[in-house]
Write an enzyme that holds these catalytic residues in place. Structure first.
Site, PDB file in Angstrom:
ATOM      1  N   CYS A 163       0.816  -1.222   0.000  1.00  0.00           N
ATOM      2  CA  CYS A 163       0.000   0.000   0.000  1.00  0.00           C
ATOM      3  C   CYS A 163       0.848   1.269   0.000  1.00  0.00           C
ATOM      4  O   CYS A 163       0.331   2.351  -0.273  1.00  0.00           O
ATOM      5  CB  CYS A 163      -0.945   0.006   1.204  1.00  0.00           C
ATOM      6  N   HIS A 201      -3.050   7.142   2.872  1.00  0.00           N
ATOM      7  CA  HIS A 201      -3.518   5.876   2.283  1.00  0.00           C
ATOM      8  C   HIS A 201      -4.909   5.549   2.819  1.00  0.00           C
ATOM      9  O   HIS A 201      -5.164   5.647   4.017  1.00  0.00           O
ATOM     10  CB  HIS A 201      -2.534   4.752   2.630  1.00  0.00           C
ATOM     11  N   ASN A 225     -10.246   0.015   0.154  1.00  0.00           N
ATOM     12  CA  ASN A 225      -8.780   0.028   0.145  1.00  0.00           C
ATOM     13  C   ASN A 225      -8.285  -0.475  -1.210  1.00  0.00           C
ATOM     14  O   ASN A 225      -8.439  -1.654  -1.532  1.00  0.00           O
ATOM     15  CB  ASN A 225      -8.264  -0.857   1.283  1.00  0.00           C
TER      16      ASN A 225
HETATM   17  O1  UT7 Z   1      -3.873  -1.309   3.487  1.00  0.00           O
HETATM   18  C1  UT7 Z   1      -2.995  -1.970   4.357  1.00  0.00           C
HETATM   19  C2  UT7 Z   1      -3.295  -1.634   5.710  1.00  0.00           C
HETATM   20  N1  UT7 Z   1      -4.530  -2.268   6.172  1.00  0.00           N
HETATM   21  C3  UT7 Z   1      -5.153  -1.696   7.172  1.00  0.00           C
HETATM   22  O2  UT7 Z   1      -4.764  -0.616   7.535  1.00  0.00           O
HETATM   23  C4  UT7 Z   1      -6.313  -2.379   7.868  1.00  0.00           C
HETATM   24  C5  UT7 Z   1      -6.150  -2.155   9.345  1.00  0.00           C
HETATM   25  N2  UT7 Z   1      -7.116  -2.808  10.184  1.00  0.00           N
HETATM   26  C6  UT7 Z   1      -8.411  -2.428  10.257  1.00  0.00           C
HETATM   27  O3  UT7 Z   1      -8.823  -1.528   9.554  1.00  0.00           O
HETATM   28  C7  UT7 Z   1      -9.321  -3.088  11.274  1.00  0.00           C
HETATM   29  O4  UT7 Z   1      -8.543  -3.831  12.161  1.00  0.00           O
HETATM   30  C8  UT7 Z   1     -10.395  -3.998  10.637  1.00  0.00           C
HETATM   31  C9  UT7 Z   1     -11.400  -3.133   9.921  1.00  0.00           C
HETATM   32  C10 UT7 Z   1      -9.740  -4.950   9.654  1.00  0.00           C
HETATM   33  C11 UT7 Z   1     -11.104  -4.808  11.701  1.00  0.00           C
HETATM   34  O5  UT7 Z   1     -11.696  -3.954  12.672  1.00  0.00           O
HETATM   35  P1  UT7 Z   1     -11.630  -4.319  14.206  1.00  0.00           P
HETATM   36  O6  UT7 Z   1     -12.417  -3.317  14.919  1.00  0.00           O
HETATM   37  O7  UT7 Z   1     -10.171  -4.476  14.546  1.00  0.00           O
HETATM   38  O8  UT7 Z   1     -12.421  -5.691  14.279  1.00  0.00           O
HETATM   39  P2  UT7 Z   1     -11.890  -7.139  14.699  1.00  0.00           P
HETATM   40  O9  UT7 Z   1     -10.936  -7.668  13.658  1.00  0.00           O
HETATM   41  O10 UT7 Z   1     -11.398  -7.048  16.093  1.00  0.00           O
HETATM   42  O11 UT7 Z   1     -13.194  -7.992  14.647  1.00  0.00           O
HETATM   43  C12 UT7 Z   1     -14.237  -7.755  15.547  1.00  0.00           C
HETATM   44  C13 UT7 Z   1     -15.320  -8.784  15.304  1.00  0.00           C
HETATM   45  C14 UT7 Z   1     -14.826 -10.213  15.298  1.00  0.00           C
HETATM   46  O12 UT7 Z   1     -15.786 -10.992  15.955  1.00  0.00           O
HETATM   47  P3  UT7 Z   1     -15.555 -11.483  17.471  1.00  0.00           P
HETATM   48  O13 UT7 Z   1     -14.330 -12.335  17.406  1.00  0.00           O
HETATM   49  O14 UT7 Z   1     -15.363 -10.220  18.271  1.00  0.00           O
HETATM   50  O15 UT7 Z   1     -16.799 -12.225  17.774  1.00  0.00           O
HETATM   51  C15 UT7 Z   1     -14.805 -10.584  13.840  1.00  0.00           C
HETATM   52  O16 UT7 Z   1     -15.047 -11.964  13.637  1.00  0.00           O
HETATM   53  O17 UT7 Z   1     -15.919  -8.552  14.016  1.00  0.00           O
HETATM   54  C16 UT7 Z   1     -15.947  -9.798  13.289  1.00  0.00           C
HETATM   55  N3  UT7 Z   1     -15.837  -9.498  11.879  1.00  0.00           N
HETATM   56  C17 UT7 Z   1     -16.882  -9.182  11.092  1.00  0.00           C
HETATM   57  N4  UT7 Z   1     -18.195  -9.085  11.354  1.00  0.00           N
HETATM   58  C18 UT7 Z   1     -18.999  -8.725  10.322  1.00  0.00           C
HETATM   59  C19 UT7 Z   1     -14.694  -9.445  11.141  1.00  0.00           C
HETATM   60  N5  UT7 Z   1     -15.007  -9.105   9.879  1.00  0.00           N
HETATM   61  C20 UT7 Z   1     -16.351  -8.942   9.830  1.00  0.00           C
HETATM   62  C21 UT7 Z   1     -17.251  -8.573   8.808  1.00  0.00           C
HETATM   63  N6  UT7 Z   1     -18.542  -8.468   9.100  1.00  0.00           N
HETATM   64  N7  UT7 Z   1     -16.830  -8.284   7.548  1.00  0.00           N
END
Ligand code: UT7
Length: 335
Positions: free
Chosen positions: A113, A251, A281
């Protein structure tokens, strides 16, 4: 250090097909509410069946050349920042060059990225040291490398391309730059199989390790820290402050990351350009796409000081300052 290089033209290309969060919710267990509140994403553009990265790169390049009032015969090199080339071998750049009808130097920069800022550094150095006009493109087809069944990654990405024409110009300045990489923990964001360490066999297909995976929380925290530090480093090197910056184009991975970086830099929110809501993204394409979007929205005035910052797999990061289009009047077609 700044380069005596101007951006003579800017162009972008987004595939026509728009996929909304509700569209994805019909295929995987997710919701518009989850995606919007976690990331700010509302929709993404997705390539057609017969499109790949070099097609997007060529379309954006043609738009950038037209914007600059230049033809492909005026270009001496093509740098394509991408992590999703049409094929593992060769790079996307020679295919882009062929589509544009040229045999000049053409090579990929793979810094995930952060690739467009790395590409500006390399292409800018070429333009500044005698190569003449250089096309720098960010082009990606991330929707083809994510697991369609993995909701944690699939909802985040989109496809697209943006391109700039860099020209030598003693009155212009591109930079300073800050670039960095930490490869000690690549599995934070990677495709485990399909390279030379772990070729794809039936085992990898069974494990689905031929698809991109990410530890979202770790990536998020690193992105905020690295992008803030990198942006601050170029401000310090240039002797400028946030008050001198007219537009911050970070980004576009997650609106919460851009907000957090903006807050740490004390950058007013109205000077942070956002496209992740519409483009999702697009990795190395996100910054040139956002620049084109900002100009179309009337947010990129000639003479504007623009701060770019990015973060991605590797880990890689980078930032740079540029003065937007400082000698536009001399280049006719450019706005
Ligand atoms: O471009 C390169 C750089 N990339 C980035 O900068 C991405 C950086 N990371 C992020 O933007 C965030 O960490 C995410 C958007 C990817 C995730 O957000 P989060 O608030 O960190 O959520 P999480 O991964 O902690 O997931 C929370 C919950 C999980 O469920 P449990 O384990 O708490 O029950 C996931 O299973 O959300 C669940 N989950 C979803 N639910 C509905 C994960 N993906 C989804 C989804 N829809 N698409």
């Amino acid at each position: 250090m700044t380069l005596p290089v101007a951006i003579a033209g800017l162009g972008s290309y987004l595939p026509a097909n728009v996929v909304t969060n509700d569209d994805l919710a019909k295929e995987i267990e997710t919701s518009d509410e989850w995606i919007r509140t976690r990331t700010g994403i509302r929709q993404r553009h997705v390539v057609a069946q017969d499109e790949a990265t070099s097609d997007l790169a060529a379309s954006a390049s043609k738009a950038a050349l037209a914007d600059a009032g230049l033809g492909i015969e005026d270009i001496s090199a093509i740098v394509v920042a991408t992590t999703t080339p049409d094929h593992p071998v060769p790079g996307a750049a020679p295919l882009t060059a062929a589509a544009l009808g040229t045999e000049v130097a053409a090579f990929d920069v793979n810094a995930a990225c952060s690739g467009f800022i790395y590409g500006l550094r390399v292409g800018g150095a070429m333009a500044a040291t005698g190569d003449g006009a250089v096309l720098v493109v960010g082009a990606e087809t991330l929707t083809r490398v994510v697991d369609p069944q993995d909701r944690s990654v699939r909802v985040l990405f989109g496809d697209g391309a943006g391109a700039v024409v860099l020209v030598p110009d003693d009155t212009a300045s591109l930079g300073p730059f800050d670039l960095g990489a930490d490869g000690t923990n690549p599995s934070m964001l990677w495709t485990a199989a399909g390279g030379t360490r772990t070729p794809v066999t039936d085992v990898q297909l069974e494990e689905r390790s031929n698809f991109l995976t990410m530890r979202g929380g770790d990536v998020y925290r690193n992105a905020v820290v690295r992008m803030t530090a990198s942006a601050q480093a170029v401000l310090d090197r240039s002797g400028q402050t946030v008050d001198d910056v007219d537009l911050f184009v970070g980004h576009q991975a997650n609106v919460r990351i851009i907000d957090a970086v903006g807050q740490r830099l004390h950058m007013p929110a109205e000077r942070c350009h956002i496209t992740v809501d519409r483009h999702a993204n697009t990795s190395a394409a996100s910054i040139p796409l956002a620049l084109a979007d900002a100009r179309a929205a009337g947010r990129l005035e000639p003479g504007a000081t623009v701060l770019l910052a990015a973060f991605g797999a590797g880990l890689t990061w980078g930032a740079c300052l540029l003065t937007w289009n400082p000698t536009a009047g001399d280049r006719g077609a450019n706005r």
